[in-house]
Motif scaffolding. Sequence first.
Motif, PDB file in Angstrom:
ATOM      1  N   ALA A  89       9.506   0.130   5.934  1.00 55.20           N
ATOM      2  CA  ALA A  89      10.499  -0.463   4.867  1.00 55.20           C
ATOM      3  C   ALA A  89      10.500  -0.681   3.898  1.00 55.20           C
ATOM      4  CB  ALA A  89      11.060  -1.377   6.352  1.00 55.20           C
ATOM      5  N   ALA A  90       9.594  -1.584   3.367  1.00 55.27           N
ATOM      6  CA  ALA A  90       9.345  -2.527   2.408  1.00 55.27           C
ATOM      7  C   ALA A  90       8.521  -1.578   1.279  1.00 55.27           C
ATOM      8  CB  ALA A  90       7.816  -2.841   2.191  1.00 55.27           C
ATOM      9  N   LEU A  91       8.307  -0.110   1.035  1.00 61.22           N
ATOM     10  CA  LEU A  91       8.279   1.085   0.129  1.00 61.22           C
ATOM     11  C   LEU A  91       9.188   2.204   0.487  1.00 61.22           C
ATOM     12  CD1 LEU A  91       4.860   3.202   1.706  1.00 61.22           C
ATOM     13  CD2 LEU A  91       5.409   0.863  -0.437  1.00 61.22           C
ATOM     14  N   GLY A  92      10.623   1.489   0.672  1.00 60.69           N
ATOM     15  CA  GLY A  92      11.652   2.504   0.091  1.00 60.69           C
ATOM     16  C   GLY A  92      11.638   3.255   1.685  1.00 60.69           C
ATOM     17  N   GLU A  93      10.677   3.394   2.220  1.00 61.16           N
ATOM     18  CA  GLU A  93      10.670   4.394   3.480  1.00 61.16           C
ATOM     19  C   GLU A  93      10.069   5.750   2.702  1.00 61.16           C
ATOM     20  OE1 GLU A  93      13.774   5.335   5.864  1.00 61.16           O
ATOM     21  OE2 GLU A  93      13.540   3.333   7.113  1.00 61.16           O
ATOM     22  N   GLY A  94       9.425   6.159   1.617  1.00 61.44           N
ATOM     23  CA  GLY A  94       9.100   6.923   0.197  1.00 61.44           C
ATOM     24  C   GLY A  94       7.315   7.466  -0.017  1.00 61.44           C
ATOM     25  N   PRO A  95       7.507   8.078  -0.753  1.00 61.25           N
ATOM     26  CA  PRO A  95       5.633   8.022  -1.126  1.00 61.25           C
ATOM     27  C   PRO A  95       5.287   6.258  -1.743  1.00 61.25           C
ATOM     28  CG  PRO A  95       6.991   9.755  -1.697  1.00 61.25           C
ATOM     29  CD  PRO A  95       8.390   8.715  -1.658  1.00 61.25           C
ATOM     30  N   GLY A  96       3.693   6.770  -1.640  1.00 61.51           N
ATOM     31  CA  GLY A  96       3.647   5.629  -2.055  1.00 61.51           C
ATOM     32  C   GLY A  96       1.844   5.248  -1.345  1.00 61.51           C
ATOM     33  N   VAL A  97       1.213   4.054  -2.308  1.00 59.54           N
ATOM     34  CA  VAL A  97       0.052   3.428  -1.323  1.00 59.54           C
ATOM     35  C   VAL A  97      -0.242   3.051  -1.043  1.00 59.54           C
ATOM     36  CG1 VAL A  97      -0.567   5.166  -3.883  1.00 59.54           C
ATOM     37  CG2 VAL A  97      -0.790   2.365  -3.851  1.00 59.54           C
ATOM     38  N   ALA A  98      -1.430   2.915   0.355  1.00 54.64           N
ATOM     39  CA  ALA A  98      -2.019   1.848   1.097  1.00 54.64           C
ATOM     40  C   ALA A  98      -3.564   1.711   0.352  1.00 54.64           C
ATOM     41  CB  ALA A  98      -2.107   2.618   2.099  1.00 54.64           C
ATOM     42  N   GLU A  99      -3.063   0.851  -0.162  1.00 58.34           N
ATOM     43  CA  GLU A  99      -5.035  -0.139  -0.450  1.00 58.34           C
ATOM     44  C   GLU A  99      -4.976  -0.615   0.714  1.00 58.34           C
ATOM     45  OE1 GLU A  99      -3.474  -2.129  -4.452  1.00 58.34           O
ATOM     46  OE2 GLU A  99      -2.442  -0.821  -4.957  1.00 58.34           O
ATOM     47  N   LYS A 100      -6.935  -0.430   0.435  1.00 56.32           N
ATOM     48  CA  LYS A 100      -7.333  -1.039   0.680  1.00 56.32           C
ATOM     49  C   LYS A 100      -7.963  -2.986   0.732  1.00 56.32           C
ATOM     50  CE  LYS A 100     -12.469  -1.717   3.239  1.00 56.32           C
ATOM     51  NZ  LYS A 100     -13.477  -0.741   3.939  1.00 56.32           N
ATOM     52  N   ALA A 101      -7.209  -4.051   1.146  1.00 55.33           N
ATOM     53  CA  ALA A 101      -7.657  -5.045   1.151  1.00 55.33           C
ATOM     54  C   ALA A 101      -8.819  -5.247   0.875  1.00 55.33           C
ATOM     55  CB  ALA A 101      -7.089  -5.927   2.398  1.00 55.33           C
ATOM     56  N   ILE A 102      -9.355  -6.137  -0.892  1.00 51.81           N
ATOM     57  CA  ILE A 102     -10.705  -6.263  -1.025  1.00 51.81           C
ATOM     58  C   ILE A 102     -11.154  -7.639  -0.463  1.00 51.81           C
ATOM     59  CG2 ILE A 102     -10.697  -4.398  -2.083  1.00 51.81           C
ATOM     60  CD1 ILE A 102      -9.947  -6.250  -5.060  1.00 51.81           C
ATOM     61  N   GLU A 103     -12.311  -8.223  -0.638  1.00 49.20           N
ATOM     62  CA  GLU A 103     -12.784  -9.579  -0.783  1.00 49.20           C
ATOM     63  C   GLU A 103     -12.473 -10.167  -2.810  1.00 49.20           C
ATOM     64  OE1 GLU A 103     -14.169 -11.574   1.789  1.00 49.20           O
ATOM     65  OE2 GLU A 103     -12.778 -10.234   2.293  1.00 49.20           O
ATOM     66  N   LEU A 104     -11.319 -10.246  -2.884  1.00 49.08           N
ATOM     67  CA  LEU A 104     -10.886 -10.654  -4.506  1.00 49.08           C
ATOM     68  C   LEU A 104     -11.254 -12.258  -4.784  1.00 49.08           C
ATOM     69  CD1 LEU A 104      -9.372 -10.397  -6.692  1.00 49.08           C
ATOM     70  CD2 LEU A 104      -6.920 -11.041  -5.634  1.00 49.08           C
ATOM     71  N   ASP A 105     -12.332 -11.915  -5.542  1.00 46.08           N
ATOM     72  CA  ASP A 105     -12.647 -13.428  -6.854  1.00 46.08           C
ATOM     73  C   ASP A 105     -11.568 -14.383  -7.630  1.00 46.08           C
ATOM     74  OD1 ASP A 105     -14.598 -15.593  -7.136  1.00 46.08           O
ATOM     75  OD2 ASP A 105     -15.022 -14.733  -8.828  1.00 46.08           O
ATOM     76  N   ARG A 106     -11.157 -12.983  -8.125  1.00 43.59           N
ATOM     77  CA  ARG A 106      -9.653 -14.415  -9.163  1.00 43.59           C
ATOM     78  C   ARG A 106      -9.738 -11.881  -9.742  1.00 43.59           C
ATOM     79  NH1 ARG A 106     -14.197 -16.222 -13.733  1.00 43.59           N
ATOM     80  NH2 ARG A 106     -15.260 -17.045 -11.767  1.00 43.59           N
ATOM     81  N   GLU A 107      -8.266 -12.655 -10.364  1.00 46.23           N
ATOM     82  CA  GLU A 107      -6.982 -11.352 -11.010  1.00 46.23           C
ATOM     83  C   GLU A 107      -7.208 -11.478 -12.768  1.00 46.23           C
ATOM     84  OE1 GLU A 107      -3.842  -9.804  -9.017  1.00 46.23           O
ATOM     85  OE2 GLU A 107      -4.284 -11.234  -7.626  1.00 46.23           O
ATOM     86  N   ALA A 125      -3.183   7.746  -1.055  1.00 45.95           N
ATOM     87  CA  ALA A 125      -1.716   8.444  -1.409  1.00 45.95           C
ATOM     88  C   ALA A 125      -0.691   8.686  -0.113  1.00 45.95           C
ATOM     89  CB  ALA A 125      -1.040   9.326  -2.091  1.00 45.95           C
ATOM     90  N   VAL A 126       0.649   8.278   0.268  1.00 45.38           N
ATOM     91  CA  VAL A 126       1.088   8.171   1.378  1.00 45.38           C
ATOM     92  C   VAL A 126       2.743   9.118   1.665  1.00 45.38           C
ATOM     93  CG1 VAL A 126      -0.170   6.217   3.287  1.00 45.38           C
ATOM     94  CG2 VAL A 126       1.904   6.382   1.719  1.00 45.38           C
ATOM     95  N   GLN A 127       3.115  10.386   2.027  1.00 42.19           N
ATOM     96  CA  GLN A 127       4.762  10.938   1.805  1.00 42.19           C
ATOM     97  C   GLN A 127       4.757  10.510   3.638  1.00 42.19           C
ATOM     98  OE1 GLN A 127       4.986  11.839  -1.187  1.00 42.19           O
ATOM     99  NE2 GLN A 127       2.589  11.758  -1.627  1.00 42.19           N
TER     100      GLN A 127
END
Length: 398
Positions: free
Chosen positions: A189-207, A137-139
């Motif tokens: 800037a994409a977060l609107g300069e507000g609170p958000g989350v940073a998620e570690k990129a994963i080795e994705l097979d499918r969603e 979580a980031v502020q």
Amino acid sequence: MSLSKSKNKIQTAKPILPGATIGIFGGGQLGRMTAMAARAMGYRILVLDPDPACPARFVVDGCIEAGWDDSREAANLARGCDVVTLEIEQIAAASMEAAANFAPVRPSGAMLAIIQNRIEQKDWLRRNGFPLGEYRAVQSIDELRSAIAELGGRCFCKSATGGYDGRGQGKVGFAAGASFEDEVRGAWAALGEGPGVAEKAIELDREISVMVARAPNGEVKVFSPALNHHEDQILAWSVMPAPLPEAMETEARKIAEEIADTFQLEGVLAVEMFCTKDGRLLVNELAPRPHNSYHASERACVTSQFEQLVRAVCDLPLGDVEIVQPAAIVNLLGEVWLNEDGTAREPKFDEALAVPGVRLHLYEKHRPRKGRKMGHLSAVGMTAEEAVELVLKAKALL
């Protein structure tokens, strides 16, 4: 705010039978399709939406034009209803509370408050033992910079509130030649300069996604998982049943059911999940409403997600969710109505509908724009692969 895990509680609430009135916060395409299912069952429908020309307006008994934070009009909606549900997450807590003074609101405001905020949602999932990828979580931009470094430098960054279909999201560590600092500033800037989350990129097979329904009486039904394909962070097409190993499908259904029971869900909940290349399932996000990836349930299943929502919030017996035939959908965005120079064009719906097994679903949105979901095509096939092939063929003919 938190909800503790507990076992199903069988209640003795009286079912809300056809002839009653259902209120819906939101009159978008999900509200429209829910209303159509409810009307087929004999219910009356009222919706609240800030758009006077919302898609549901044309198929409901009444529409209150008001914002999601208008608690007075939320109360007025509930006064005329036997139960209230939602098709969008942006409803203010005060509006949910005001409506609950006059009618049951399903799902609850307490559940919605957790899901509305990605930080709260992820923390809740982690506290309750559900599988997640690494996140922080980031502020502030300084916290974002540190979080990305801690998570290995390649991250997806998402705003804490609002944002969908790629809005309110940024990426770091994916652009060749870009400086780390420039990417961090772009993500902030994409977060609107507000609170958000940073998620570690994963080795994705499918969603995939899994839709679960739970009634106030404790009955639970879990749909087969849907396989989802995204383009530019917007769902492009989806098919059910998802081609998954049996053990992974069983695990996905179990995760969804346990989340619903832990929340004491009343309604439907879509659980978006990542399948990693090393065979793990990780929860991505939750949506306490009908979901784009389950539009195919109208063609694939005995009971659609929309009828199931009506059954769940009215405390009726839940419908059979077995797959009758594989089905796929492809979204029709505003680009389908636009030439490359931005001028209007008429899609060739007649040619698309000539493809066997294909149906057209339009939402009566009258202003196409890039990225706006205007409708979808659906197709059935002998296999999931055939259904996808047919629906993509139909779209290409538009």
